[in-house]
Design a protein around this motif. Structure first.
Motif, PDB file in Angstrom:
ATOM      1  N   THR A   1       0.812  -1.226   0.000  1.00  0.00           N
ATOM      2  CA  THR A   1       0.000   0.000   0.000  1.00  0.00           C
ATOM      3  C   THR A   1       0.844   1.274   0.000  1.00  0.00           C
ATOM      4  O   THR A   1       0.297   2.372  -0.044  1.00  0.00           O
ATOM      5  CB  THR A   1      -0.944   0.013   1.214  1.00  0.00           C
ATOM      6  N   ALA A   2       2.168   1.133   0.064  1.00  0.00           N
ATOM      7  CA  ALA A   2       3.065   2.287  -0.083  1.00  0.00           C
ATOM      8  C   ALA A   2       3.333   2.458  -1.574  1.00  0.00           C
ATOM      9  O   ALA A   2       4.005   1.628  -2.189  1.00  0.00           O
ATOM     10  CB  ALA A   2       4.362   2.056   0.680  1.00  0.00           C
ATOM     11  N   VAL A   3       2.813   3.526  -2.159  1.00  0.00           N
ATOM     12  CA  VAL A   3       2.746   3.626  -3.626  1.00  0.00           C
ATOM     13  C   VAL A   3       3.622   4.745  -4.178  1.00  0.00           C
ATOM     14  O   VAL A   3       3.632   5.867  -3.667  1.00  0.00           O
ATOM     15  CB  VAL A   3       1.291   3.843  -4.086  1.00  0.00           C
ATOM     16  N   CYS A   4       4.333   4.397  -5.228  1.00  0.00           N
ATOM     17  CA  CYS A   4       5.111   5.354  -6.005  1.00  0.00           C
ATOM     18  C   CYS A   4       4.655   5.242  -7.466  1.00  0.00           C
ATOM     19  O   CYS A   4       4.425   4.136  -7.968  1.00  0.00           O
ATOM     20  CB  CYS A   4       6.599   5.033  -5.889  1.00  0.00           C
ATOM     21  N   TRP A   5       4.511   6.380  -8.132  1.00  0.00           N
ATOM     22  CA  TRP A   5       4.087   6.404  -9.534  1.00  0.00           C
ATOM     23  C   TRP A   5       5.293   6.660 -10.433  1.00  0.00           C
ATOM     24  O   TRP A   5       6.117   7.523 -10.130  1.00  0.00           O
ATOM     25  CB  TRP A   5       3.039   7.493  -9.752  1.00  0.00           C
ATOM     26  N   THR A   6       5.394   5.925 -11.524  1.00  0.00           N
ATOM     27  CA  THR A   6       6.535   6.095 -12.418  1.00  0.00           C
ATOM     28  C   THR A   6       6.089   6.099 -13.874  1.00  0.00           C
ATOM     29  O   THR A   6       5.035   5.555 -14.219  1.00  0.00           O
ATOM     30  CB  THR A   6       7.565   4.970 -12.203  1.00  0.00           C
TER      31      THR A   6
END
Length: 475
Positions: free
Chosen positions: A310-315
Motif C-alpha cells: 500500500t506504499a505507492v510510487c508512480w513512475t
C-alpha cells in the motif's frame, strides 16, 4: 527408416515434449501459489491502517530518511519529481538528487528552480568515503527548501550515483527513487512501518504504479487515468502482476527477490557493509537485494526484508517500442548477471531460501523458461502435425497456460481496485480486462524475443542502459 530408429526418434520427441510441458507447468504452479498467497496477504494488509494512525499521532518515533534520486538527462520530469518528494507528509526527510553527468539541461533546471548554492563536501576524499564512485563536481543546497541537496558528478551509472548519495547521507534509512517518479504523500509513512514495529527490518519495498496520463498537481497524483496507448496499458498490467501478486507472495515466504530501485528503503549502515551497489551490474537493484539476503545468512542475524503493497510510487513507463525493447533487454541482462554472480550459492544448505528457492527460480524463469517457451512454439505444433503427440494434449496445455495468465491478470486488476487507491472509472477496469485477454498473443512473444536478445548481448559483453525517453506529466 527401420522401425527401431523410428520409435527411438519418436521417444526422444515425446520426452522433449514432456520436458517442455514440465517447465511450463512448473511456472504455472508457482504463479498459482503466488496468486493464492497474495490474495490472502493483501486482504489482511488493510490492518495496517491502525498502525498508520498510531504513527501519525506520534511522529516523534519516525526515523530520519534520505531520499536518493539519480538523474541522467531527466529534464522533462525532474522538477515535478523533486516537487513530489518535497510534498511528502513525512516530517523527517531530506532529498539528495544526483545529476549523473547529464548532457541536457537537467542540472541547470534544478539549479534555477530550487535556487541552488554550492556547499562544502567530502565526497572526493577517498579516506572519508565508505563507497567508491566517480568524481564529484560539486554539492549544492537549495535556498528554496533546505531539505534538498544536489550532487553534480561525472557520469558513472545509476549504481555509482546511489553510492555517492549514500556517502553524503547521514540518515539511518535511505530511500531509492527514480527521477521520473511521483510519491504518494503517505508512501514513506506506510513504508517505514516495518522499521518501527520490527527493529530487525533492514529493507522495505513499495509498490510502483504507472503514471502515464495520470494528472499531477504540485507533485501529487490527483487523478488516475489509463493511457489510451496499447503499449502503456500492457505495462500497467505487468506492473500489477509483479507488485500486487509476485512480490506480495515472495515477501510472505521471506525471500523477496528485488526491492525495486524505483521505490525502496534500506538501512544505510548495512548498505555500506555489503559494499553498496555494484557498478558493473545493469540490474543493480536485483544484485543489491540478493546481497542483502546473503548478508542475513552470512551473519546468522534475524534480519527481515519486507514489502508494503500500500506504499505507492508512480513512475513513467516507455511509450515507444524501441525504448521498451531496450528496457526489457536490460532487465533480462540484469537478471542473468545477478544469477551468474551468485550461482555458486545454489543448493547450499547455509543459504536456505536463497539457495533452494530464489536462485533455482531464477534458473527456471530466466534461463529454462524462455528456452522451453520458444521450443514449445516451434516444436509442439510441428510434432502435433506429424502426429508424434496427441493434438488434444497440446491444445489443452496452451489453453491452460493462457487461461492462467488471464486469471492472474484479472485478479491483479480486482485487487488494484479493491485494496489500493486506484480505479476511478468502470472503463479503466474494462479496458485493462480486455487487454489481459489479448496480451498473450503478440506481446508475450515479443517479450520472449527480447529476452533472447538480452542473453546474446550479455554473452557478447554489450552492456548498456540505453536511452529512456520521458514525456511531461499531465497537469
Amino acid at each position: 527408416m527401420n522401425n527401431d530408429l523410428y520409435y527411438a526418434i519418436k521417444l526422444c520427441m515425446e520426452v522433449l515434449v514432456i520436458l517442455i510441458m514440465i517447465v511450463g507447468l512448473l511456472q504455472v504452479l508457482i504463479y498459482f501459489l503466488q496468486l493464492i498467497i497474495s490474495v490472502y496477504v493483501l486482504i489482511k494488509a488493510r490492518d495496517n491502517d491502525k498502525k498508520i494512525q498510531n504513527i501519525k499521532k506520534n511522529e516523534g518515533i519516525l526515523p530520519a530518511i534520505s531520499i536518493i534520486m539519480p538523474a541522467y538527462n531527466e529534464s522533462v520530469t525532474i522538477i515535478d519529481s523533486i516537487e513530489s518528494m518535497l510534498a511528502t507528509e513525512y516530517p523527517n526527510v531530506d532529498i539528495i538528487v544526483i545529476n549523473d553527468g547529464s548532457t541536457d539541461n537537467t542540472f541547470q533546471l534544478i539549479y534555477d528552480h530550487f535556487r541552488l548554492q554550492e556547499t562544502a563536501h567530502h565526497l572526493n576524499n577517498v579516506e572519508q568515503n565508505h563507497l567508491s564512485h566517480a568524481k564529484i563536481r560539486g554539492v549544492y543546497i537549495s535556498q528554496k527548501d533546505s531539505r534538498l541537496r544536489v550532487i553534480d558528478k561525472v557520469n558513472g551509472g545509476k549504481a555509482d550515483a546511489h553510492n555517492a548519495a549514500i556517502n553524503l547521507s547521514q540518515a539511518p534509512i535511505v530511500c531509492l527513487i527514480d527521477a521520473d517518479s511521483i510519491l504518494e504523500p503517505d508512501a514513506l509513512t506506510k513504508a517505514v512501518i516495518p522499521f518501527i514495529y520490527s527493529p530487525k527490518t533492514i529493507a522495505v519495498g513499495g509498490t510502483v504504479r504507472v503514471a502515464n496520463s495520470c494528472l499531477i498537481n504540485k507533485g501529487v497524483v490527483t487523478k488516475i487515468k489509463l493511457s489510451r496507448k496499447y503499449i502503456v496499458q500492457l505495462q500497467a498490467l505487468e506492473y500489477m502482476r509483479s507488485f500486487l501478486m509476485a512480490k506480495v507472495a515472495w515477501n510472505h515466504i521471506k525471500i523477496l527477490p528485488i526491492i525495486s530501485g524505483a521505490f525502496g528503503l534500506f538501512r544505510r549502515d548495512l548498505a555500506i557493509k555489503i559494499g553498496g551497489f555494484s557498478a558493473d551490474s545493469v540490474g543493480e537493484d536485483f544484485d543489491f537485494t540478493v546481497k542483502l539476503h546473503k548478508l542475513i545468512y552470512d551473519t546468522k542475524a534475524n534480519y527481515k526484508i519486507e514489502y508494503v503493497p500500500t506504499a505507492v510510487c508512480w513512475t513513467q513507463v516507455p511509450e515507444k517500442w524501441k525504448v521498451l525493447k531496450n528496457q526489457r533487454i536490460r532487465w533480462h541482462i540484469g537478471a542473468l548477471q545477478t544469477y551468474l554472480h551468485f550461482r555458486e550459492f545454489t543448493f547450499k544448505l547455509k543459504y536456505k531460501r536463497l539457495s533452494f528457492i530464489l536462485l533455482p527460480f531464477s534458473i527456471l524463469t530466466d534461463i529454462l523458461g524462455p528456452i522451453a517457451e520458444l521450443l514449445g512454439y516451434i516444436l509442439l505444433p510441428l510434432f502435433c502435425y506429424f502426429d508424434v503427440v496427441d493434438g488434444n494434449l497440446i491444445l489443452s496445455y496452451f489453453l491452460l497456460v493462457i487461461s492462467y495468465n488471464i486469471l492472474i491478470t484479472s485478479t491483479a486488476i480486482a485487487i488494484d481496485g479493491l485494496l489500493l487507491r486506484g480505479l476511478d472509472k468502470i472503463r479503466y477496469f474494462v479496458s485493462l480486462l480486455f487487454i489481459s485477454l489479448i496480451d498473450n498473443f503478440g506481446y508475450r512473444q515479443i517479450c520472449l524475443y527480447w529476452k533472447f536478445k538480452g542473453f546474446f548481448r550479455l554473452k557478447k559483453g554489450k552492456l548498456s542502459w540505453g536511452k529512456m525517453e520521458r514525456v511531461k506529466f499531465d497537469k
